[in-house]
Design a protein around this motif. Structure first.
Motif, PDB file in Angstrom:
ATOM      1  N   ALA A 266       0.827  -1.208   0.000  1.00 26.40           N
ATOM      2  CA  ALA A 266       0.000   0.000   0.000  1.00 26.40           C
ATOM      3  C   ALA A 266       0.862   1.260   0.000  1.00 26.40           C
ATOM      4  O   ALA A 266       0.603   2.210  -0.753  1.00 26.40           O
ATOM      5  CB  ALA A 266      -0.925  -0.006   1.211  1.00 26.40           C
ATOM      6  N   ARG A 267       1.896   1.270   0.811  1.00 29.84           N
ATOM      7  CA  ARG A 267       2.782   2.436   0.836  1.00 29.84           C
ATOM      8  C   ARG A 267       3.513   2.609  -0.484  1.00 29.84           C
ATOM      9  O   ARG A 267       3.711   3.737  -0.968  1.00 29.84           O
ATOM     10  CB  ARG A 267       3.784   2.299   1.989  1.00 29.84           C
ATOM     11  CG  ARG A 267       3.152   2.437   3.370  1.00 29.84           C
ATOM     12  CD  ARG A 267       4.207   2.515   4.454  1.00 29.84           C
ATOM     13  NE  ARG A 267       4.962   1.261   4.590  1.00 29.84           N
ATOM     14  CZ  ARG A 267       4.598   0.231   5.351  1.00 29.84           C
ATOM     15  NH1 ARG A 267       3.462   0.305   6.062  1.00 29.84           N
ATOM     16  NH2 ARG A 267       5.333  -0.862   5.424  1.00 29.84           N
ATOM     17  N   GLY A 268       3.892   1.482  -1.102  1.00 26.87           N
ATOM     18  CA  GLY A 268       4.544   1.555  -2.401  1.00 26.87           C
ATOM     19  C   GLY A 268       3.628   2.121  -3.462  1.00 26.87           C
ATOM     20  O   GLY A 268       4.045   2.939  -4.297  1.00 26.87           O
ATOM     21  N   LEU A 269       2.353   1.712  -3.437  1.00 31.45           N
ATOM     22  CA  LEU A 269       1.382   2.220  -4.403  1.00 31.45           C
ATOM     23  C   LEU A 269       1.176   3.720  -4.230  1.00 31.45           C
ATOM     24  O   LEU A 269       1.113   4.471  -5.214  1.00 31.45           O
ATOM     25  CB  LEU A 269       0.059   1.476  -4.249  1.00 31.45           C
ATOM     26  CG  LEU A 269      -1.074   1.907  -5.187  1.00 31.45           C
ATOM     27  CD1 LEU A 269      -0.660   1.722  -6.649  1.00 31.45           C
ATOM     28  CD2 LEU A 269      -2.347   1.116  -4.883  1.00 31.45           C
ATOM     29  N   VAL A 270       1.083   4.170  -2.991  1.00 30.00           N
ATOM     30  CA  VAL A 270       0.916   5.608  -2.722  1.00 30.00           C
ATOM     31  C   VAL A 270       2.113   6.390  -3.258  1.00 30.00           C
ATOM     32  O   VAL A 270       1.955   7.436  -3.889  1.00 30.00           O
ATOM     33  CB  VAL A 270       0.720   5.854  -1.213  1.00 30.00           C
ATOM     34  CG1 VAL A 270       0.815   7.347  -0.897  1.00 30.00           C
ATOM     35  CG2 VAL A 270      -0.614   5.303  -0.753  1.00 30.00           C
ATOM     36  N   ARG A 271       3.311   5.877  -3.020  1.00 25.28           N
ATOM     37  CA  ARG A 271       4.500   6.568  -3.513  1.00 25.28           C
ATOM     38  C   ARG A 271       4.510   6.638  -5.044  1.00 25.28           C
ATOM     39  O   ARG A 271       4.888   7.648  -5.635  1.00 25.28           O
ATOM     40  CB  ARG A 271       5.769   5.871  -3.007  1.00 25.28           C
ATOM     41  CG  ARG A 271       6.063   6.118  -1.532  1.00 25.28           C
ATOM     42  CD  ARG A 271       7.471   5.657  -1.174  1.00 25.28           C
ATOM     43  NE  ARG A 271       7.630   4.219  -1.355  1.00 25.28           N
ATOM     44  CZ  ARG A 271       7.441   3.318  -0.392  1.00 25.28           C
ATOM     45  NH1 ARG A 271       7.081   3.720   0.826  1.00 25.28           N
ATOM     46  NH2 ARG A 271       7.614   2.034  -0.628  1.00 25.28           N
ATOM     47  N   LEU A 273       1.917   6.683  -7.051  1.00 29.40           N
ATOM     48  CA  LEU A 273       0.911   7.656  -7.485  1.00 29.40           C
ATOM     49  C   LEU A 273       1.396   9.084  -7.267  1.00 29.40           C
ATOM     50  O   LEU A 273       1.174   9.975  -8.102  1.00 29.40           O
ATOM     51  CB  LEU A 273      -0.396   7.411  -6.737  1.00 29.40           C
ATOM     52  CG  LEU A 273      -1.112   6.098  -7.075  1.00 29.40           C
ATOM     53  CD1 LEU A 273      -2.322   5.887  -6.164  1.00 29.40           C
ATOM     54  CD2 LEU A 273      -1.548   6.079  -8.539  1.00 29.40           C
ATOM     55  N   ARG A 274       2.086   9.309  -6.159  1.00 28.43           N
ATOM     56  CA  ARG A 274       2.609  10.651  -5.888  1.00 28.43           C
ATOM     57  C   ARG A 274       3.674  11.034  -6.901  1.00 28.43           C
ATOM     58  O   ARG A 274       3.715  12.184  -7.372  1.00 28.43           O
ATOM     59  CB  ARG A 274       3.182  10.706  -4.474  1.00 28.43           C
ATOM     60  CG  ARG A 274       2.116  10.750  -3.381  1.00 28.43           C
ATOM     61  CD  ARG A 274       2.768  10.724  -2.003  1.00 28.43           C
ATOM     62  NE  ARG A 274       1.759  10.845  -0.954  1.00 28.43           N
ATOM     63  CZ  ARG A 274       2.017  10.685   0.338  1.00 28.43           C
ATOM     64  NH1 ARG A 274       3.264  10.386   0.751  1.00 28.43           N
ATOM     65  NH2 ARG A 274       1.060  10.818   1.233  1.00 28.43           N
ATOM     66  N   LYS A 280       7.532  13.112 -11.349  1.00 28.31           N
ATOM     67  CA  LYS A 280       8.881  12.847 -10.853  1.00 28.31           C
ATOM     68  C   LYS A 280       9.323  11.463 -11.315  1.00 28.31           C
ATOM     69  O   LYS A 280       8.617  10.478 -11.121  1.00 28.31           O
ATOM     70  CB  LYS A 280       8.904  12.922  -9.321  1.00 28.31           C
ATOM     71  CG  LYS A 280      10.263  12.630  -8.710  1.00 28.31           C
ATOM     72  CD  LYS A 280      10.193  12.685  -7.183  1.00 28.31           C
ATOM     73  CE  LYS A 280      11.524  12.324  -6.558  1.00 28.31           C
ATOM     74  NZ  LYS A 280      11.462  12.318  -5.070  1.00 28.31           N
ATOM     75  N   LYS A 281      10.494  11.402 -11.908  1.00 31.75           N
ATOM     76  CA  LYS A 281      11.021  10.129 -12.386  1.00 31.75           C
ATOM     77  C   LYS A 281      12.126   9.630 -11.468  1.00 31.75           C
ATOM     78  O   LYS A 281      13.120  10.319 -11.252  1.00 31.75           O
ATOM     79  CB  LYS A 281      11.551  10.265 -13.815  1.00 31.75           C
ATOM     80  CG  LYS A 281      10.471  10.551 -14.852  1.00 31.75           C
ATOM     81  CD  LYS A 281      11.048  10.573 -16.254  1.00 31.75           C
ATOM     82  CE  LYS A 281       9.960  10.816 -17.293  1.00 31.75           C
ATOM     83  NZ  LYS A 281      10.511  10.833 -18.675  1.00 31.75           N
ATOM     84  N   ASP A 289       8.905  -0.259  -5.823  1.00 34.50           N
ATOM     85  CA  ASP A 289       7.535  -0.226  -5.306  1.00 34.50           C
ATOM     86  C   ASP A 289       6.617  -1.150  -6.105  1.00 34.50           C
ATOM     87  O   ASP A 289       5.722  -1.790  -5.554  1.00 34.50           O
ATOM     88  CB  ASP A 289       7.002   1.205  -5.340  1.00 34.50           C
ATOM     89  CG  ASP A 289       7.635   2.088  -4.276  1.00 34.50           C
ATOM     90  OD1 ASP A 289       8.071   1.543  -3.244  1.00 34.50           O
ATOM     91  OD2 ASP A 289       7.689   3.316  -4.469  1.00 34.50           O
ATOM     92  N   GLU A 290       6.835  -1.228  -7.420  1.00 33.54           N
ATOM     93  CA  GLU A 290       6.047  -2.155  -8.239  1.00 33.54           C
ATOM     94  C   GLU A 290       6.267  -3.601  -7.785  1.00 33.54           C
ATOM     95  O   GLU A 290       5.314  -4.392  -7.707  1.00 33.54           O
ATOM     96  CB  GLU A 290       6.449  -2.004  -9.706  1.00 33.54           C
ATOM     97  CG  GLU A 290       5.734  -2.988 -10.631  1.00 33.54           C
ATOM     98  CD  GLU A 290       6.291  -2.969 -12.044  1.00 33.54           C
ATOM     99  OE1 GLU A 290       6.165  -4.001 -12.738  1.00 33.54           O
ATOM    100  OE2 GLU A 290       6.859  -1.938 -12.463  1.00 33.54           O
TER     101      GLU A 290
END
Length: 311
Positions: A266-271, A273-274, A280-281, A289-290
Motif C-alpha cells: 500500500a505504501r509503495g502504491l501511494v508513492r 501515485l505521488r 517525478k522520475k 515499489d512495483e
C-alpha cells in the motif's frame, strides 16, 4: 572431517567448467577430505562429458549423479542421499568458490558447536547493472552481503543454498529439501531455502553467517531485465503463500496475508501515485515499489489458489 560438495546443474556445462576449476584451485586443509558430486538434472548438453573429462583431475573425488526429476530440490536431495560425508556443502553451477572456502569450512566446524554456515555471494556482472535496479533487490540475482559474522536468527539474514554447508547429522534430523518448492521447469518457484532455514532454526540448530566464506556468482545479462525481476517476485510470492499454509509466520495477519506485506504494498502504491502526479522520475524507487505489489499478489495467489500439481 569429510565434506561432500553438492553441485546441481542443468544445461550449463561451460559454466560448470569454471565452477570445477575453482574447486580444484582452492586450498584444502590436510585434515579435510573433500568430495564433489555433480548432480545432472537431466541436461541436454555436454554436462556428463564435462564431468567425465574432469574426473582424472580430481583423482577419484569427483562423482556424477543423474537426477531425471526436474527441480533444484530433487537435484539437491539426490546429491545428499548419494553421499555420506560429515558435512554437506552446496554451491550452484554459475558460481566459483574463493581459494579460502575449504579452509573456512574446516575452521568453522572444528569447534563442534556449529551446525550450519553460510557466507557472502559476490557478483561477477555479465553486463553493467541497469539504473532501474534498486540496491535492495540485488539478492534476487544472488548477491549476498549480510555484514559481519553473526549467529543466524539474530538478524534478517537467511541461509542461501548457493553458499551453504550443513552438518549431515542435522540434515538427518530436519529432513531433505521440500520438492513442492524450488524452481521447476519454466516456473521460477522459490523458498526451498527458506523452508530449510526455518526447519533448521525450529530444530534448534546453530548457524553462523561467515562473511569471508565467499563465492563469486556470475550475473547473466538475461537476469538483468525487468521481466526477470517481475517473474521472480511473483513466483517467490506464490512460493511464500504456499509455504504459509503449513508454516504461518509469527506476525499479525490481514485477510490471511501477513499485515506487513499489505502495508508495504500500500505504501509503495501511494508513492508511485505521488511520483506520477508530480511528474517525478525515479526508475529504481518506482520499480522497487512495483515489485512490492507483485510480492503481495503472488502471496495471495499462493496462499489460496496455487496447487503443487500445477507444476
Amino acid at each position: 572431517m569429510r565434506l561432500d560438495v553438492i553441485l546441481p546443474t542443468y544445461n550449463r556445462h561451460e559454466f560448470l567448467k569454471l565452477t570445477l576449476d575453482s574447486l580444484l584451485a582452492a586450498e584444502v586443509p590436510s585434515d579435510l577430505t573433500v568430495s564433489v558430486t555433480v548432480v545432472d538434472n537431466n541436461s541436454g548438453d555436454a554436462t556428463r562429458e564435462t564431468v567425465e573429462a574432469y574426473q582424472s583431475k580430481f583423482a577419484g573425488r569427483l562423482h556424477y549423479v543423474l537426477e531425471k526429476k526436474q527441480g533444484r530440490s530433487h537435484a539437491l536431495n539426490a546429491g545428499i542421499t548419494s553421499t555420506n560425508g560429515d558435512l554437506v556443502g552446496m554451491i550452484d553451477d554459475d558460481e566459483q568458490i574463493d581459494q579460502s572456502w575449504f579452509r573456512r569450512v574446516r575452521e568453522m566446524f572444528s569447534s563442534g558447536d556449529v551446525d550450519f554456515i553460510g557466507g557472502a555471494c559476490k557478483p561477477q556482472w555479465g553486463c553493467p547493472p541497469p539504473s532501474w535496479l534498486p540496491p535492495s533487490q540485488v539478492g534476487v540475482i544472488g548477491v549476498v552481503d549480510a555484514g559481519s559474522q553473526h549467529v543466524y536468527g539474530t538478524s534478517q539474514a537467511m541461509l542461501m543454498g548457493g553458499n551453504a554447508v550443513i552438518s549431515r547429522a542435522v540434515l538427518q534430523k530436519v529432513g531433505l529439501y521440500s520438492t513442492d518448492l524450488g524452481r521447476k521447469g519454466k516456473r521460477p518457484l522459490a523458498d526451498e531455502d527458506t523452508d530449510m532455514y526455518m526447519r533448521l532454526l525450529a530444530a534448534g540448530a546453530r548457524g553462523i553467517y561467515v562473511p569471508d566464506l565467499i563465492i563469486y556468482h556470475y550475473i547473466h545479462p538475461d537476469r538483468l531485465t525487468k521481466r526477470y525481476f517481475r517473474a521472480w517476485h511473483f513466483w517467490r510470492g506464490i512460493s511464500s503463500g504456499f509455504l504459509d499454509r503449513t508454516r504461518p509466520r509469527p506476525t499479525p495477519y490481514l485477510l490471511g496475508v501477513p499485515r506487513y506485506l499489505v502495508g508495504r504494498a500500500a505504501r509503495g502504491l501511494v508513492r508511485m501515485l505521488r511520483r506520477f502526479a508530480a511528474l517525478k522520475k525515479d526508475p529504481a524507487e518506482t520499480f522497487g515499489d512495483e515489485l512490492k505489489l507483485l510480492d503481495l499478489i503472488g502471496f495471495f495467489c499462493g496462499k489460496y489458489f496455487y496447487k503443487p500439481s500445477d507444476t
